[in-house]
Scaffold this motif. Structure first.
Motif, PDB file in Angstrom:
ATOM      1  N   MET A 105       9.935  54.352 -25.673  1.00 45.33           N
ATOM      2  CA  MET A 105      10.015  54.407 -27.125  1.00 45.33           C
ATOM      3  C   MET A 105       8.778  53.769 -27.735  1.00 45.33           C
ATOM      4  N   ILE A 106       8.355  54.294 -28.890  1.00 44.06           N
ATOM      5  CA  ILE A 106       7.247  53.648 -29.576  1.00 44.06           C
ATOM      6  C   ILE A 106       7.697  52.269 -30.059  1.00 44.06           C
ATOM      7  N   PRO A 107       6.810  51.290 -30.104  1.00 44.68           N
ATOM      8  CA  PRO A 107       7.214  49.938 -30.511  1.00 44.68           C
ATOM      9  C   PRO A 107       7.737  49.909 -31.945  1.00 44.68           C
ATOM     10  N   VAL A 108       8.876  49.243 -32.131  1.00 42.18           N
ATOM     11  CA  VAL A 108       9.476  49.072 -33.459  1.00 42.18           C
ATOM     12  C   VAL A 108       9.995  47.639 -33.541  1.00 42.18           C
ATOM     13  N   SER A 109       9.715  46.965 -34.646  1.00 37.19           N
ATOM     14  CA  SER A 109      10.186  45.588 -34.782  1.00 37.19           C
ATOM     15  C   SER A 109      11.681  45.562 -35.090  1.00 37.19           C
ATOM     16  N   CYS A 110      12.310  44.463 -34.738  1.00 41.03           N
ATOM     17  CA  CYS A 110      13.741  44.315 -35.006  1.00 41.03           C
ATOM     18  C   CYS A 110      14.017  44.320 -36.511  1.00 41.03           C
ATOM     19  N   GLY A 111      13.086  43.801 -37.287  1.00 38.13           N
ATOM     20  CA  GLY A 111      13.243  43.834 -38.729  1.00 38.13           C
ATOM     21  C   GLY A 111      13.266  45.259 -39.250  1.00 38.13           C
ATOM     22  N   GLU A 112      12.390  46.104 -38.709  1.00 37.74           N
ATOM     23  CA  GLU A 112      12.367  47.509 -39.114  1.00 37.74           C
ATOM     24  C   GLU A 112      13.650  48.212 -38.689  1.00 37.74           C
ATOM     25  N   ILE A 113      14.111  47.912 -37.486  1.00 42.71           N
ATOM     26  CA  ILE A 113      15.360  48.516 -37.014  1.00 42.71           C
ATOM     27  C   ILE A 113      16.513  48.117 -37.916  1.00 42.71           C
ATOM     28  N   ALA A 114      16.609  46.833 -38.236  1.00 41.89           N
ATOM     29  CA  ALA A 114      17.692  46.354 -39.100  1.00 41.89           C
ATOM     30  C   ALA A 114      17.658  47.055 -40.449  1.00 41.89           C
ATOM     31  N   ASP A 115      16.458  47.249 -40.995  1.00 42.37           N
ATOM     32  CA  ASP A 115      16.342  47.911 -42.296  1.00 42.37           C
ATOM     33  C   ASP A 115      16.859  49.341 -42.238  1.00 42.37           C
ATOM     34  N   ALA A 149      15.932  61.576 -27.570  1.00 40.18           N
ATOM     35  CA  ALA A 149      14.860  61.525 -28.567  1.00 40.18           C
ATOM     36  C   ALA A 149      14.059  60.231 -28.470  1.00 40.18           C
ATOM     37  N   LEU A 150      14.738  59.139 -28.127  1.00 41.17           N
ATOM     38  CA  LEU A 150      14.080  57.836 -28.074  1.00 41.17           C
ATOM     39  C   LEU A 150      13.155  57.680 -26.870  1.00 41.17           C
ATOM     40  N   HIS A 151      13.146  58.675 -25.984  1.00 34.27           N
ATOM     41  CA  HIS A 151      12.172  58.662 -24.883  1.00 34.27           C
ATOM     42  C   HIS A 151      10.797  59.139 -25.343  1.00 34.27           C
ATOM     43  N   ALA A 152      10.732  59.771 -26.511  1.00 34.28           N
ATOM     44  CA  ALA A 152       9.444  60.286 -26.995  1.00 34.28           C
ATOM     45  C   ALA A 152       8.506  59.136 -27.357  1.00 34.28           C
ATOM     46  N   THR A 153       7.238  59.323 -27.046  1.00 34.21           N
ATOM     47  CA  THR A 153       6.205  58.326 -27.346  1.00 34.21           C
ATOM     48  C   THR A 153       5.064  58.996 -28.098  1.00 34.21           C
ATOM     49  N   GLY A 154       4.039  58.228 -28.368  1.00 35.84           N
ATOM     50  CA  GLY A 154       2.897  58.760 -29.094  1.00 35.84           C
ATOM     51  C   GLY A 154       2.136  59.826 -28.339  1.00 35.84           C
ATOM     52  N   THR A 155       2.328  59.926 -27.027  1.00 33.03           N
ATOM     53  CA  THR A 155       1.624  60.945 -26.243  1.00 33.03           C
ATOM     54  C   THR A 155       2.500  62.158 -25.928  1.00 33.03           C
ATOM     55  N   THR A 156       3.762  62.105 -26.328  1.00 29.95           N
ATOM     56  CA  THR A 156       4.668  63.229 -26.079  1.00 29.95           C
ATOM     57  C   THR A 156       4.303  64.395 -26.993  1.00 29.95           C
ATOM     58  N   GLN A 157       4.140  65.571 -26.426  1.00 31.59           N
ATOM     59  CA  GLN A 157       3.805  66.752 -27.214  1.00 31.59           C
ATOM     60  C   GLN A 157       5.034  67.605 -27.540  1.00 31.59           C
ATOM     61  N   TYR A 158       5.985  67.646 -26.593  1.00 28.36           N
ATOM     62  CA  TYR A 158       7.165  68.492 -26.781  1.00 28.36           C
ATOM     63  C   TYR A 158       8.436  67.704 -26.451  1.00 28.36           C
ATOM     64  N   LEU A 159       9.394  67.792 -27.351  1.00 27.99           N
ATOM     65  CA  LEU A 159      10.721  67.215 -27.126  1.00 27.99           C
ATOM     66  C   LEU A 159      11.726  68.358 -27.104  1.00 27.99           C
ATOM     67  N   ILE A 160      12.375  68.549 -25.961  1.00 22.12           N
ATOM     68  CA  ILE A 160      13.417  69.567 -25.856  1.00 22.12           C
ATOM     69  C   ILE A 160      14.740  68.909 -26.240  1.00 22.12           C
ATOM     70  N   ALA A 161      15.386  69.453 -27.246  1.00 24.65           N
ATOM     71  CA  ALA A 161      16.603  68.844 -27.797  1.00 24.65           C
ATOM     72  C   ALA A 161      17.763  69.817 -27.652  1.00 24.65           C
ATOM     73  N   GLU A 162      18.554  69.634 -26.599  1.00 26.11           N
ATOM     74  CA  GLU A 162      19.766  70.438 -26.404  1.00 26.11           C
ATOM     75  C   GLU A 162      20.848  69.910 -27.344  1.00 26.11           C
ATOM     76  N   MET A 163      21.507  70.805 -28.070  1.00 24.06           N
ATOM     77  CA  MET A 163      22.497  70.373 -29.060  1.00 24.06           C
ATOM     78  C   MET A 163      23.793  71.156 -28.909  1.00 24.06           C
ATOM     79  N   GLY A 164      24.887  70.423 -28.756  1.00 25.81           N
ATOM     80  CA  GLY A 164      26.205  71.034 -28.679  1.00 25.81           C
ATOM     81  C   GLY A 164      26.975  70.787 -29.958  1.00 25.81           C
ATOM     82  N   ALA A 165      28.130  71.425 -30.056  1.00 24.29           N
ATOM     83  CA  ALA A 165      28.945  71.269 -31.262  1.00 24.29           C
ATOM     84  C   ALA A 165      30.407  71.482 -30.933  1.00 24.29           C
TER      85      ALA A 165
END
Length: 482
Positions: A1-11, A148-164
């Motif tokens: 995951m890209i770095p995120v501060s705990c303050g940003e997460i809380a917000d 989704a949280l595995h994506a980083t700044g160098t990730t070009q493609y995120l495959i997102a399988e979605m069920g319902a």
């Protein structure tokens, strides 16, 4: 995951910091299993029916996480306390994806074939750019944001399988990862007990097409009229796939080899090339075309797409997984999940393989879950199809699947062609007694019917029924939403 501060997460999640420095940074893995927790990560404590993730916050703290996302303070552990930790997980993933403007999200949905198609897409496009793809069938409100949280700044493609399982589920998931490429595979009868009709299922699956971002591409199955009709639900470019003559990405001359693996001529624009898949079942043609359409949408050359399809291999287990035992019996394990459409496809593949080998065929079938009021009708129809396809032996396992046996009997099955047993151990005993060299055995059921353990027990070196442990500490699965 890209770095995120705990303050940003809380917000962003509306949380309260308890014992956490707002400047502390989460730059490790976000997990829901404390056994996977590590330095700099975030542990999300999800409540389950049998196990509560909050009981493992201390374990995650010891493992070195920066903080845990919880619904109550945990003594001795740094926590970001929220009202709903599952919802907060989605909010965090939305924040991270929003900070990756160069990321191309490839969203896909459908009643069947999502995981197999996801695996194919990943194999095709990984050589083309750094790609994140879900583990297994991580396609619901827990598994999707974790992927989704595995994506980083160098990730070009995120495959997102979605069920319902309900209207609006895909709206929620695409809100986390807005797709630039949106794919709908098919509209079947999976979860029809929840949706009521196939038309309602089409409404839900079409939420994917409505979510395609400006400048994106919607990819539709030209062979499924409910999917093809979704082109009216977007103003973006539409690309179609299928065997229909009008499809943009098209298969022609489909045939199966002696192992039930499809071959066809692939057409992409002016290009045509031969493809021989390494997967069992004609239904893989549609999956392969869908993957090819995604690859074409992101700009891959047609020659590279064809080569990628020829070299692609099965990734996820228990999906038409063929194993030949030393005694000459062949087991086809397709018991990861089941619905009427996938069961019909698997039966047709079984017959094709048996015919090519001159072998006796067995269909070992368990319950197809979540069919609602149509359950009896759908199971009965499968039993009748088994007889019409001339499968030699049918073994039905479990009370919920009994209408398969009754349907086969009413269709004209006689003697011991069709048998019913209540339990998996009974099924295993019957098979061990009656299987003979050369037999081809298909094992198919919904995951909840647990016939995967039966298939596993029939494999070499397995003398007892296996017990499949959950991979996380919660009873709520991150997988298997259709």
């Amino acid at each position: 995951m890209i770095p995120v501060s705990c303050g940003e997460i809380a917000d962003v999640v509306g949380g309260e910091l308890v014992g956490v420095d707002p400047a502390a940074v989460v730059d490790g893995a976000v997990v829901i299993d404390s056994r996977a927790a590590g330095q700099g990560g975030l542990f999300v404590a999800l409540p389950g029916e049998n196990v509560d993730g909050h009981d493992y916050v201390g374990t995650a703290t010891t493992a070195g996480v920066t903080a845990s996302l919880t619904t109550r303070p945990i003594e001795g552990s740094p926590c970001i306390v929220v009202a709903d930790s599952q919802r907060a997980l989605g909010d965090l993933a939305r924040l991270v994806i929003g900070r990756l403007p160069d990321l191309t999200v490839i969203g896909l949905t459908g009643s069947s074939g999502k995981t197999s198609t996801k695996d194919l897409i990943a194999q095709l496009i990984r050589p083309y750019g750094e790609t994140v793809s879900p583990e297994g069938s991580f396609n619901n409100e827990i598994g999707h944001p974790l992927t989704a949280l595995h994506a980083t700044g160098t990730t070009q493609y995120l495959i997102a399988e979605m069920g319902a399982r309900h209207q609006g589920d895909i709206v929620y998931l695409t809100g986390i990862t807005p797709p630039k490429v949106g794919l709908v595979l098919n509209v079947g009868t999976s979860h029809i007990g929840e949706f009521g009709t196939q038309d309602n299922i089409a409404v839900a699956k079409g939420e994917m097409i409505e979510a395609v971002i400006p400048g994106g591409i919607a990819i539709l199955n030209a062979d499924d009229h409910r999917v093809a009709a979704m082109r009216t639900r977007t103003q973006e470019r539409v690309l179609t796939f299928g065997e229909a003559p009008e499809a943009d990405i098209r298969a022609e001359g489909v045939k199966l080899d002696a192992e039930g693996r499809p071959a066809f001529t692939l057409h992409i624009g002016d290009f045509s090339g031969d493809v021989q898949l390494r997967f069992i079942g004609e239904h893989y043609v549609s999956n392969a075309l869908a993957a090819a359409a995604v690859a074409a949408a992101i700009g891959m050359p047609a020659e590279q797409i064809a080569a990628g399809l020829n070299s692609a291999t099965r990734v996820s287990a228990a999906r038409m997984e063929l194993t030949e035992r030393s005694d000459g019996v062949t087991i086809i394990n397709d018991a990861f999940n089941a619905n009427p459409d996938s069961t019909r496809a698997a039966l047709k593949s079984l017959v094709a393989i048996g015919r090519s080998r001159g072998a006796r065929t067995w269909a070992v079938l368990g319950e197809m879950l979540e069919l609602g009021d149509r359950s009896g009708e759908e199971h009965d129809a499968i039993g009748r199809l088994v007889v019409r396809l001339d499968v030699n032996r049918l073994l039905v396992v479990g009370a919920g699947a009994k209408p398969i046996h009754l349907g086969a009997s009413l269709e004209g099955s006689w003697g011991n062609e069709s048998a019913f047993v209540d339990t998996i151990p009974e099924a295993l005993e019957l098979l061990r007694t009656e299987l003979r060299p050369g037999d081809v055995v298909l094992v198919k059921s919904s995951k909840g019917a647990k016939l995967r353990s039966l298939a596993d027990a029939l494999l070499p070196g397995r003398d007892e029924l296996s017990k499949f442990a959950e991979r996380d500490e919660l009873s709520k699965s991150v997988e298997d939403v259709q």
